[in-house]
Structure formats: C-alpha cells, structure tokens
Design a protein around this motif. Structure first.
Motif, mmCIF file in Angstrom:
data_model
loop_
_atom_site.group_PDB
_atom_site.id
_atom_site.type_symbol
_atom_site.label_atom_id
_atom_site.label_comp_id
_atom_site.label_asym_id
_atom_site.label_seq_id
_atom_site.Cartn_x
_atom_site.Cartn_y
_atom_site.Cartn_z
ATOM 1 N N ALA A 14 0.685 -1.142 0.240
ATOM 2 C CA ALA A 14 -0.332 -0.232 -0.114
ATOM 3 C C ALA A 14 1.320 1.262 0.275
ATOM 4 N N GLY A 15 1.953 1.221 0.768
ATOM 5 C CA GLY A 15 2.683 2.389 1.143
ATOM 6 C C GLY A 15 3.399 2.540 -0.495
ATOM 7 N N LEU A 16 3.736 1.474 -0.891
ATOM 8 C CA LEU A 16 4.887 1.805 -2.034
ATOM 9 C C LEU A 16 3.654 1.839 -3.453
ATOM 10 N N ARG A 17 2.649 2.031 -3.742
ATOM 11 C CA ARG A 17 1.452 2.055 -4.212
ATOM 12 C C ARG A 17 1.236 3.656 -4.511
ATOM 13 N N ALA A 18 1.168 3.848 -2.809
ATOM 14 C CA ALA A 18 0.858 5.731 -3.356
ATOM 15 C C ALA A 18 2.575 6.433 -2.878
ATOM 16 N N LEU A 19 3.656 5.725 -2.952
ATOM 17 C CA LEU A 19 4.056 6.484 -3.526
ATOM 18 C C LEU A 19 4.395 6.261 -5.074
ATOM 19 N N VAL A 20 4.535 5.038 -5.782
ATOM 20 C CA VAL A 20 4.343 5.164 -7.350
ATOM 21 C C VAL A 20 3.555 5.677 -7.591
ATOM 22 N N ASP A 21 1.831 5.559 -7.410
ATOM 23 C CA ASP A 21 0.830 6.390 -8.335
ATOM 24 C C ASP A 21 0.745 7.886 -7.944
ATOM 25 N N ASP A 22 1.639 8.832 -7.312
ATOM 26 C CA ASP A 22 2.012 9.815 -6.782
ATOM 27 C C ASP A 22 2.176 11.272 -7.865
ATOM 28 N N TRP A 23 1.332 12.021 -8.372
ATOM 29 C CA TRP A 23 1.603 12.233 -8.742
ATOM 30 C C TRP A 23 2.890 13.101 -9.285
ATOM 31 N N ASN A 24 3.469 13.000 -8.472
ATOM 32 C CA ASN A 24 5.180 14.206 -8.327
ATOM 33 C C ASN A 24 5.632 12.741 -8.165
ATOM 34 N N PHE A 25 5.606 11.444 -9.107
ATOM 35 C CA PHE A 25 7.074 10.247 -8.400
ATOM 36 C C PHE A 25 7.860 10.487 -9.451
ATOM 37 N N ARG A 26 8.953 10.371 -9.416
ATOM 38 C CA ARG A 26 10.173 10.477 -10.836
ATOM 39 C C ARG A 26 10.857 9.315 -10.598
ATOM 40 N N GLU A 27 10.770 8.723 -11.944
ATOM 41 C CA GLU A 27 10.405 7.479 -12.617
ATOM 42 C C GLU A 27 12.239 7.059 -12.388
ATOM 43 N N LEU A 60 -0.669 -4.192 -9.111
ATOM 44 C CA LEU A 60 0.909 -2.400 -8.021
ATOM 45 C C LEU A 60 2.050 -3.237 -9.624
ATOM 46 N N THR A 61 2.253 -4.248 -9.334
ATOM 47 C CA THR A 61 3.415 -4.854 -10.344
ATOM 48 C C THR A 61 2.748 -4.267 -11.786
ATOM 49 N N CYS A 62 1.665 -4.757 -11.837
ATOM 50 C CA CYS A 62 1.950 -3.045 -13.750
ATOM 51 C C CYS A 62 1.710 -2.006 -13.072
ATOM 52 N N LEU A 63 1.308 -1.605 -12.085
ATOM 53 C CA LEU A 63 1.293 0.082 -12.564
ATOM 54 C C LEU A 63 2.827 0.368 -11.902
ATOM 55 N N ILE A 64 3.522 -0.505 -11.476
ATOM 56 C CA ILE A 64 5.510 -0.119 -11.753
ATOM 57 C C ILE A 64 6.045 0.035 -12.842
ATOM 58 N N ILE A 65 5.241 -1.497 -13.676
ATOM 59 C CA ILE A 65 5.751 -1.419 -15.359
ATOM 60 C C ILE A 65 4.903 -0.199 -16.091
ATOM 61 N N ASN A 66 3.978 -0.221 -15.514
ATOM 62 C CA ASN A 66 3.161 1.071 -16.634
ATOM 63 C C ASN A 66 4.001 2.473 -16.587
ATOM 64 N N ARG A 67 4.681 2.870 -14.781
ATOM 65 C CA ARG A 67 4.320 4.180 -14.461
ATOM 66 C C ARG A 67 6.808 4.382 -15.049
ATOM 67 N N VAL A 68 7.560 3.024 -14.280
ATOM 68 C CA VAL A 68 8.955 3.007 -14.842
ATOM 69 C C VAL A 68 9.265 2.902 -16.522
ATOM 70 N N GLY A 69 8.728 2.751 -17.136
ATOM 71 C CA GLY A 69 8.467 2.790 -18.670
ATOM 72 C C GLY A 69 9.973 2.040 -19.523
#
Length: 121
Positions: A14-27, A60-69
């Motif tokens: 849940a904490g990792l999701r909040a971090l990765v899904d944040d508007w200011n997340f920096r890949e 969450l795994t899919c979210l990370i994959i999509n966010r980090v490109g």
C-alpha cells in the motif's frame, strides 16, 4: 516486502502504491530499486494465498511497469518467465489470472521492445 507476515507485506504494498501512483513520482529516482522491488513483489505474489492479495500485488506490479517505462528492461525476462507459472498456479481461482497476466505481459513487452509473439521459424 521481505517481512514474513502477510499483513506487513500488504501494508508495504500500500505504501509502495502510494509512492508510485503519486503525481510527483520520479521514475529516475526509483530506477535503482526496480529490480529488487519487482523481484520481491513476484515472490510475494507466488506465496500469497488469498485471491484479493494476489490481485493487489499483480495490480501494483503492473502499475510499476507502466510508471517506470523502459527502465523495466532489465527485468523483462524474469517478469515474462514468471507469467506462465502464475497462470498455472492459479487455475480455478476467482481472480482473473488470464486477463491480468496478459495485461502485465503486454505492458512489459511494450516497455522493453520485446515481442510477445513467438516467431515461426
């Protein structure tokens, strides 16, 4: 995510999701942690017993994959190799393993320029 207690692991997710899904997340700042993070998520996914837990981890795994490109390139072989195992292990489960597996595979392939289709040679 190294903790044995599933509740603690879910809280970490849940904490990792909040971090990765944040508007200011920096890949680029997250990049050094991608391999270890995905490795631990996959291990948790394989150890999880509850369908809802599996779905949360997979999402969450899919979210990370999509966010980090394309930064996921170094992990693509491992992610794609684990999908058939996850699919087989969850036959008959209530969570939609086929659609979520396809989503993860497609996302991984799109980010890494790997073809998801087998070539007939």
């Amino acid at each position: 995510l190294l903790e044995e207690d599933a509740a603690v692991r879910l809280a970490a997710c849940a904490g990792l999701r909040a971090l990765v899904d944040d508007w200011n997340f920096r890949e680029e700042q997250f990049q050094p942690y991608i391999p270890a993070c995905l490795e631990r998520l996959v291990a948790f996914l394989r150890a999880a017993q509850e369908s809802d837990t599996k779905l949360q981890i997979f999402s969450l795994t899919c979210l990370i994959i999509n966010r980090v490109g394309t930064a996921v390139r170094g992990c693509s072989d491992g992610l794609l190799a684990i999908l058939p195992l996850i699919w087989d292990e969850n036959q008959g489960e209530s969570w939609p393993s086929a659609p979520t597996s396809c989503c993860m595979a497609t996302s991984t392939c799109e980010r890494t320029s790997v073809s998801p289709w087998f070539s007939s040679q």
